[in-house]
Design an enzyme around this catalytic site. Sequence first.
Site, short mmCIF file in Angstrom:
data_model
loop_
_atom_site.label_atom_id
_atom_site.label_comp_id
_atom_site.label_asym_id
_atom_site.label_seq_id
_atom_site.Cartn_x
_atom_site.Cartn_y
_atom_site.Cartn_z
N ASP A 54 -72.46 82.06 -118.79
CA ASP A 54 -72.50 81.87 -117.34
C ASP A 54 -73.61 83.06 -116.50
O ASP A 54 -73.49 84.16 -117.38
CB ASP A 54 -71.30 82.24 -116.69
N HIS A 114 -66.25 84.62 -120.33
CA HIS A 114 -66.55 83.31 -119.97
C HIS A 114 -67.35 83.37 -118.64
O HIS A 114 -68.37 83.66 -118.63
CB HIS A 114 -65.12 82.37 -119.85
N ILE A 116 -68.15 84.02 -114.71
CA ILE A 116 -68.25 85.15 -113.85
C ILE A 116 -68.63 84.89 -112.66
O ILE A 116 -69.19 84.03 -112.28
CB ILE A 116 -69.48 86.21 -114.60
N ASN A 167 -61.41 78.64 -117.07
CA ASN A 167 -62.65 78.37 -117.51
C ASN A 167 -63.81 79.30 -116.67
O ASN A 167 -64.83 80.09 -116.98
CB ASN A 167 -63.40 76.69 -117.37
N ASP A 168 -63.77 79.00 -115.10
CA ASP A 168 -64.83 79.76 -114.26
C ASP A 168 -64.13 80.12 -113.04
O ASP A 168 -63.00 79.61 -112.80
CB ASP A 168 -65.67 78.63 -113.91
N ASN A 223 -64.29 72.50 -114.78
CA ASN A 223 -65.10 73.42 -115.34
C ASN A 223 -65.90 74.34 -114.32
O ASN A 223 -64.91 75.10 -113.79
CB ASN A 223 -66.08 72.66 -116.02
N ASP A 268 -71.49 71.34 -116.94
CA ASP A 268 -70.89 72.38 -117.23
C ASP A 268 -70.72 73.42 -115.87
O ASP A 268 -70.04 73.21 -114.79
CB ASP A 268 -71.41 73.34 -118.14
#
Length: 354
Positions: A54, A114, A116, A167-168, A223, A268
């Site tokens: 990321d 992962h 950010i 994930n995010d 995601n 993604d």
Amino acid sequence: MGKLVALVLLGVGLSLVGEMFLAFRERVNASREVEPVEPENCHLIEELESGSEDIDILPSGLAFISSGLKYPGMPNFAPDEPGKIFLMDLNEQNPRAQALEISGGFDKELFNPHGISIFIDKDNTVYLYVVNHPHMKSTVEIFKFEEQQRSLVYLKTIKHELLKSVNDIVVLGPEQFYATRDHYFTNSLLSFFEMILDLRWTYVLFYSPREVKVVAKGFCSANGITVSADQKYVYVADVAAKNIHIMEKHDNWDLTQLKVIQLGTLVDNLTVDPATGDILAGCHPNPMKLLNYNPEDPPGSEVLRIQNVLSEKPRVSTVYANNGSVLQGTSVASVYHGKILIGTVFHKTLYCEL
């Protein structure tokens, strides 16, 4: 007789699993190949060899990059090395990446970064929020960025029972953020069957010190997540469903779905071009090559730009596409003043001038 019945049931079960797996392969375009789209002025960043999952860029042009992600089922070229946060100054003529030192008592050996997100406070202090997976669990780490020293100061770790398989994130206030859950099950085998069965049990949650709640659900695998420039809309990528959900944000932090943009490729991470409001999406055109990695036949990379997001017919164009000969497993693309950084889950990082 009992053994015969058991064998019949086993055969039926295996047949059903096989059919579902074939349906899954078709659903995610497992055999898709991309036509190359490569800007002329591009080069790989030497210092980034273990992924750049990321990327988030400050208005000043300083880019933060998460690197070294260890994720179940994904390749990793440095399995014994802890993850790092890198910094690049995109104002430089030939920008280079440098790993940021972390102080404040943070356990760097367990760092597995992962997604950010940057938050700039009213006094212009810059905070970096990082999804971390120590021992394959999920936490959110908060750091303060010291620009003069080019370092991070560890402040706090956030844990919560709803912060699983995160994930995010996208941060919108002090300790206020949206986060995506990409799998319902945390067991690798169960999460694999979860995708094959298309269960759609994942969600987006809102976190604050006062309230934690699920604000959107029904995703196959929620995601990447980001917010529009005016912070009125939240964009969520559903990677296995190959689409982006456009959500309206309300004053109580709830989200209402306005539309879904189908892209035909596994989406993604998402970023927003600050100059245009366009969405940039890092995509996986052939996911089975990602899951069954073969350096002789690597996964490709793809970056899409989505313009006129709120219109009836958003325009989708390809910014970058490669069959894996240059870049493998693209996860994110972020732009600054005509320059673009393209990151990957486990591979290299590409810098281009558009």
